[in-house]
Each structure stands twice: as structure tokens, then as C-alpha cells.
Design a protein around this motif. Structure first.
Motif, mmCIF file in Angstrom:
data_model
loop_
_atom_site.group_PDB
_atom_site.id
_atom_site.type_symbol
_atom_site.label_atom_id
_atom_site.label_comp_id
_atom_site.label_asym_id
_atom_site.label_seq_id
_atom_site.Cartn_x
_atom_site.Cartn_y
_atom_site.Cartn_z
ATOM 1 N N ASP A 75 0.829 -1.214 0.000
ATOM 2 C CA ASP A 75 0.000 0.000 0.000
ATOM 3 C C ASP A 75 0.864 1.265 0.000
ATOM 4 O O ASP A 75 0.531 2.257 -0.660
ATOM 5 C CB ASP A 75 -0.917 0.007 1.217
ATOM 6 N N LEU A 76 1.959 1.241 0.753
ATOM 7 C CA LEU A 76 2.843 2.401 0.785
ATOM 8 C C LEU A 76 3.499 2.626 -0.581
ATOM 9 O O LEU A 76 3.639 3.770 -1.031
ATOM 10 C CB LEU A 76 3.915 2.206 1.858
ATOM 11 N N GLU A 83 1.991 9.888 -5.212
ATOM 12 C CA GLU A 83 2.411 11.130 -4.552
ATOM 13 C C GLU A 83 3.695 11.695 -5.144
ATOM 14 O O GLU A 83 3.822 12.913 -5.303
ATOM 15 C CB GLU A 83 2.605 10.873 -3.054
ATOM 16 N N SER A 84 4.652 10.837 -5.467
ATOM 17 C CA SER A 84 5.954 11.319 -5.948
ATOM 18 C C SER A 84 6.315 10.826 -7.337
ATOM 19 O O SER A 84 7.382 11.174 -7.850
ATOM 20 C CB SER A 84 7.063 10.908 -4.973
ATOM 21 N N GLY A 85 5.466 9.992 -7.935
ATOM 22 C CA GLY A 85 5.753 9.491 -9.271
ATOM 23 C C GLY A 85 6.922 8.535 -9.336
ATOM 24 O O GLY A 85 7.561 8.400 -10.389
ATOM 25 N N VAL A 86 7.210 7.855 -8.239
ATOM 26 C CA VAL A 86 8.357 6.947 -8.177
ATOM 27 C C VAL A 86 7.853 5.513 -8.013
ATOM 28 O O VAL A 86 7.041 5.235 -7.129
ATOM 29 C CB VAL A 86 9.286 7.314 -6.998
ATOM 30 N N GLU A 87 8.331 4.621 -8.880
ATOM 31 C CA GLU A 87 7.954 3.212 -8.823
ATOM 32 C C GLU A 87 8.841 2.478 -7.821
ATOM 33 O O GLU A 87 10.067 2.491 -7.951
ATOM 34 C CB GLU A 87 8.090 2.568 -10.198
ATOM 35 N N LEU A 88 8.220 1.864 -6.837
ATOM 36 C CA LEU A 88 8.955 1.123 -5.812
ATOM 37 C C LEU A 88 8.317 -0.244 -5.627
ATOM 38 O O LEU A 88 7.101 -0.397 -5.762
ATOM 39 C CB LEU A 88 8.936 1.875 -4.478
ATOM 40 N N GLU A 89 9.135 -1.222 -5.293
ATOM 41 C CA GLU A 89 8.646 -2.545 -4.947
ATOM 42 C C GLU A 89 8.412 -2.608 -3.434
ATOM 43 O O GLU A 89 9.067 -1.880 -2.664
ATOM 44 C CB GLU A 89 9.660 -3.607 -5.367
ATOM 45 N N GLN A 271 -1.027 -1.651 11.845
ATOM 46 C CA GLN A 271 -1.082 -1.952 10.416
ATOM 47 C C GLN A 271 -2.468 -1.692 9.849
ATOM 48 O O GLN A 271 -2.616 -1.141 8.751
ATOM 49 C CB GLN A 271 -0.669 -3.400 10.182
ATOM 50 N N ALA A 272 -3.494 -2.059 10.586
ATOM 51 C CA ALA A 272 -4.866 -1.847 10.122
ATOM 52 C C ALA A 272 -5.180 -0.366 9.996
ATOM 53 O O ALA A 272 -5.801 0.075 9.010
ATOM 54 C CB ALA A 272 -5.838 -2.526 11.083
ATOM 55 N N VAL A 273 -4.775 0.426 10.984
ATOM 56 C CA VAL A 273 -5.024 1.869 10.944
ATOM 57 C C VAL A 273 -4.336 2.491 9.729
ATOM 58 O O VAL A 273 -4.930 3.296 8.990
ATOM 59 C CB VAL A 273 -4.531 2.530 12.247
ATOM 60 N N ALA A 274 -3.070 2.149 9.513
ATOM 61 C CA ALA A 274 -2.313 2.731 8.407
ATOM 62 C C ALA A 274 -2.926 2.374 7.061
ATOM 63 O O ALA A 274 -3.081 3.230 6.175
ATOM 64 C CB ALA A 274 -0.866 2.260 8.467
ATOM 65 N N ARG A 275 -3.304 1.125 6.879
ATOM 66 C CA ARG A 275 -3.861 0.690 5.595
ATOM 67 C C ARG A 275 -5.215 1.358 5.339
ATOM 68 O O ARG A 275 -5.519 1.750 4.205
ATOM 69 C CB ARG A 275 -3.988 -0.828 5.555
ATOM 70 N N ALA A 276 -6.011 1.496 6.376
ATOM 71 C CA ALA A 276 -7.300 2.172 6.196
ATOM 72 C C ALA A 276 -7.101 3.624 5.789
ATOM 73 O O ALA A 276 -7.783 4.138 4.891
ATOM 74 C CB ALA A 276 -8.112 2.080 7.484
ATOM 75 N N ALA A 277 -6.173 4.317 6.425
ATOM 76 C CA ALA A 277 -5.916 5.713 6.089
ATOM 77 C C ALA A 277 -5.379 5.861 4.667
ATOM 78 O O ALA A 277 -5.745 6.801 3.942
ATOM 79 C CB ALA A 277 -4.937 6.317 7.092
ATOM 80 N N LEU A 278 -4.525 4.942 4.247
ATOM 81 C CA LEU A 278 -3.948 5.026 2.908
ATOM 82 C C LEU A 278 -5.011 4.910 1.821
ATOM 83 O O LEU A 278 -4.851 5.471 0.730
ATOM 84 C CB LEU A 278 -2.877 3.943 2.723
ATOM 85 N N ARG A 279 -6.085 4.227 2.101
ATOM 86 C CA ARG A 279 -7.166 4.128 1.111
ATOM 87 C C ARG A 279 -7.814 5.493 0.862
ATOM 88 O O ARG A 279 -8.472 5.695 -0.161
ATOM 89 C CB ARG A 279 -8.222 3.125 1.579
ATOM 90 N N HIS A 280 -7.637 6.412 1.792
ATOM 91 C CA HIS A 280 -8.237 7.743 1.667
ATOM 92 C C HIS A 280 -7.196 8.791 1.270
ATOM 93 O O HIS A 280 -7.443 10.001 1.423
ATOM 94 C CB HIS A 280 -8.893 8.142 2.982
#
Length: 371
Positions: A75-76, A83-89, A271-280
């Protein structure tokens, strides 16, 4: 009858004797603008998503969490792609309980006795504490009068000291100053020449607040395996209470951090909090635009009143100069506005708040400083 033993000294490490714990004053004030928090609480939609995901995680709290948090790392990576246009694994991402713990992992892995960490002051006051806590030597060079970093000075300092870690905050705290990528490249080249190796850490805790046209050091990762770029969800995502920080780096560097981390250091709830926030993230990024505008307007307002103001790519503003900055700070607090007495002598730092909070700060400052 039990006789109390004689007073026994604790075997505290010598360098910790008399040291006060880090932290800004936690005072009760109507307007709290001293620790660079996002002034906007998570929306009801975000709160509902977090609550649902935390409830699901709670059903399995008898089991240890995924110690490598692979889903969160995916997710990150997806977030930074936008956000930055950078492809990361996912293998290039690491996370911990706030970027503070990420930094500690870095010093545990690449610092230590007989090694040196280098930064350039004024900068984040926790850096020397990370070094102290990992028995790493600490050296602070100097930034220039505009709080930038002279590439020639940086190159010469690295060549002289041969550090194993260089810490660069960009945007810098407490000044808000972002470093040009050309300067970061000079530091990376100098670090690459250090015998035995040197890791360069660009701390982008305030990276999402950078002005248009200010690039992220994430763009340099592909060509520099000794670079780590750290971020946090405390600021832009308004999740200071969740304690989620992360970094991006080459897989080999991330693997080194896996060696020193405590077992299962990132809870299932975190982990759950972070993943939920990232969806928004899209909605949260739109909100950041309003904070950038509020910051830029505040910089202009302060300069119009004859104050010196550092250019800011963060969600705070450093301003001065004051012969008695503590008197100004206290006067603001007496009027219900709490800001931070930090940075070089004569300067003060105010976090960007809501329009109402900013208006309260302006009114108080005019009254206290006679602007």
C-alpha cells in the motif's frame, strides 16, 4: 521487622545523568500550534474505515501480526507511486512506530561504537539522541545563514569525518527549508567515497507539504543504493496518534533494518489503521493543498510586518528575530496561543493551523510584539 535498605544508586549510563526526556511542552491552551500536527482530525469516513479494520484485526489479536507487514508495504508503494511518481517494490519499503523508530533502526544498523553520524544544524533535535542511544558518535556541521547547505562544505565535512550515517532533514525541522536535489547528489557522491560505506538518510517527514516544483529525494533512489528516504503518516495523514513512519530504500538496506528491529514491532492494530488511512490518500492530499496555501499566506503576512521568515516547504513557519523570544512566546501563551520556542536564538516556530487558529495567532502576535 523489615528495615528499608540504604539508598542505592541506579547504574545509569553516565551520558544520561541529568538528561530530561525529549518533548515539546504539553500545556493546556485554546490554540496549540507547537508540534506541527495536522490541525484537521480524520474525517468521519476515515474514522469509520479505521474502526471497521481495527475491529477485524481485534478478532485475531491472540495471534502475532505479520512481522514483515507485506500488505502495508504494498500500500505504501502504491501511495508513493501517485504522490511522488516513483515506482517502488514492496521490498524497498520499511515501516515502524513513527519515523522516530525508523531512524533508530537506521542508527542501530549503521551506527554504533566507533562510528559517527553527521548532520548539519540547525536541524531536528532528536538526531543526536538517536546517536546517543545507539552509542554512535555525533557531529553537527553548520547550515548557511539562510538555513541551506553549502555543497562544498558538506563534501569536505564528509571527507574529513568519514561518517557511516549522514542525516539530512528536507524539509528541515525547525526551519522548513528543503534541499535541492543537486545538493543531495553531492552528499551522496561524497558518502559513496567513504571507506567502508556511508548511508545517507533524507528525512522527508514534511515532504507532502513541499511547494510545487520542489522534488522528493525518492527520485534519486534508483541510482543510489546507500540512500534512504524516510516519511511519516503523522503529519500529512493527520495520524500523529497512530505512530506510523516508514522509509524507502534499496532492498539490501531494508533487509539490514529487519535484522535490528524487535520481533513483531508493528502491531496488527497499527497496520490496520495505516492501511485504512492510505485508502483515503486522495482526499487527504486535497486537504494538504489548503494547508500549503495557509502556510504561504502566513509567510507573506509575517514578512509584511517586517519579520524575518525562513522559506518553508513544511507545515510550519520559523520567524524572528526577537531580542527576547521567550517573552514573545510567553505573551502568546498568556493569550491562549502555544507555539514553539526552538531554532536559533531569536527565532520562534509556529505550526500551520486552521484559519481560525492562524487568525488567533496573528491577533496575539500583533498585540504582544506591537506589529
Amino acid at each position: 521487622m523489615n528495615v528499608p535498605p540504604a539508598r542505592t544508586a541506579l547504574p545509569l549510563r553516565d551520558e544520561l545523568v541529568g538528561i530530561e526526556p525529549y518533548g515539546a511542552p504539553q500545556l493546556d491552551a485554546p490554540y496549540v500550534l507547537n508540534v506541527n500536527e495536522n490541525p484537521y482530525a480524520p474525517s468521519p469516513e476515515v474514522v469509520a474505515d479505521i474502526a471497521r479494520d481495527v475491529a477485524a484485526a481485534a478478532a485475531g489479536l491472540n495471534r502475532y501480526p505479520d512481522r514483515d507487514f507485506l500488505a502495508l508495504r504494498q500500500d505504501l508503494a502504491a501511495y508513493l507511486r501517485v504522490e511522488s511518481g516513483v515506482e517502488l517494490e514492496p521490498g524497498q519499503l520499511w515501516a515502524a512506530n513513527g519515523s522516530n523508530e525508523v531512524m533508530l533502526h537506521l542508527l542501530q544498523a549503521f551506527g554504533g561504537p566507533g562510528r559517527t553520524a553527521l548532520s548539519f544544524a540547525p536541524t531536528y533535535s532528536m538526531y543526536p539522541e538517536y546517536a546517543r542511544d545507539t552509542f554512535t558518535g555525533w557531529v553537527a556541521g553548520r547550515r548557511d545563514e539562510n538555513f541551506g547547505l553549502d555543497p562544498d562544505v558538506a563534501r569536505a565535512t564528509i571527507a574529513e569525518l568519514a561518517p557511516t550515517v549522514v542525516l539530512l532533514a528536507s524539509p528541515n525541522n525547525p526551519t522548513g527549508t528543503a534541499l535541492p536535489l543537486a545538493t543531495v547528489n553531492v552528499v551522496l557522491d561524497a558518502a559513496a567515497a567513504v571507506p567502508g560505506g556511508c548511508v545517507v538518510v533524507v528525512d522527508e517527514a514534511y515532504g507532502e507539504f513541499r511547494r510545487a516544483g520542489t522534488p522528493s529525494a525518492l527520485e534519486l533512489l534508483a541510482d543510489h543504493p546507500h540512500l534512504a528516504v524516510s516519511r511519516t503518516m503523522s503529519k500529512a495523514f493527520g495520524l500523529a496518534g497512530a505512530r506510523v513512519g516508514y522509509l524507502a530504500a534499496a532492498p539490501a538496506l531494508v533487509d539490514a533494518l529487519r535484522v535490528v528491529r524487535l520481533p513483531y514491532h508493528l502491531s496488527a492494530v497499527t497496520q490496520a489503521v495505516a492501511r485504512a488511512a492510505l485508502r483515503h490518500a486522495p482526499a487527504l492530499m486535497a486537504q494538504i493543498g489548503s494547508l500549503r496555501a495557509e502556510r504561504d499566506a502566513l509567510v507573506g503576512w509575517l514578512r509584511e510586518r517586517g519579520l524575518r521568515v525562513a522559506d518553508s516547504d513544511a507545515n510550519f513557519v520559523l520567524f524572528g528575530m526577537f531580542d527576547d523570544r521567550h517573552g514573545i512566546w510567553q505573551g502568546l501563551l498568556d493569550r491562549g496561543v502555544l507555539i514553539r520556542e526552538t531554532g536559533p536564538d531569536g527565532w520562534l516556530r509556529v505550526s500551520v493551523g486552521t484559519p481560525q487558529e492562524t487568525a488567533a495567532f496573528k491577533d496575539a502576535l500583533v498585540e504582544v510584539a506591537g506589529l
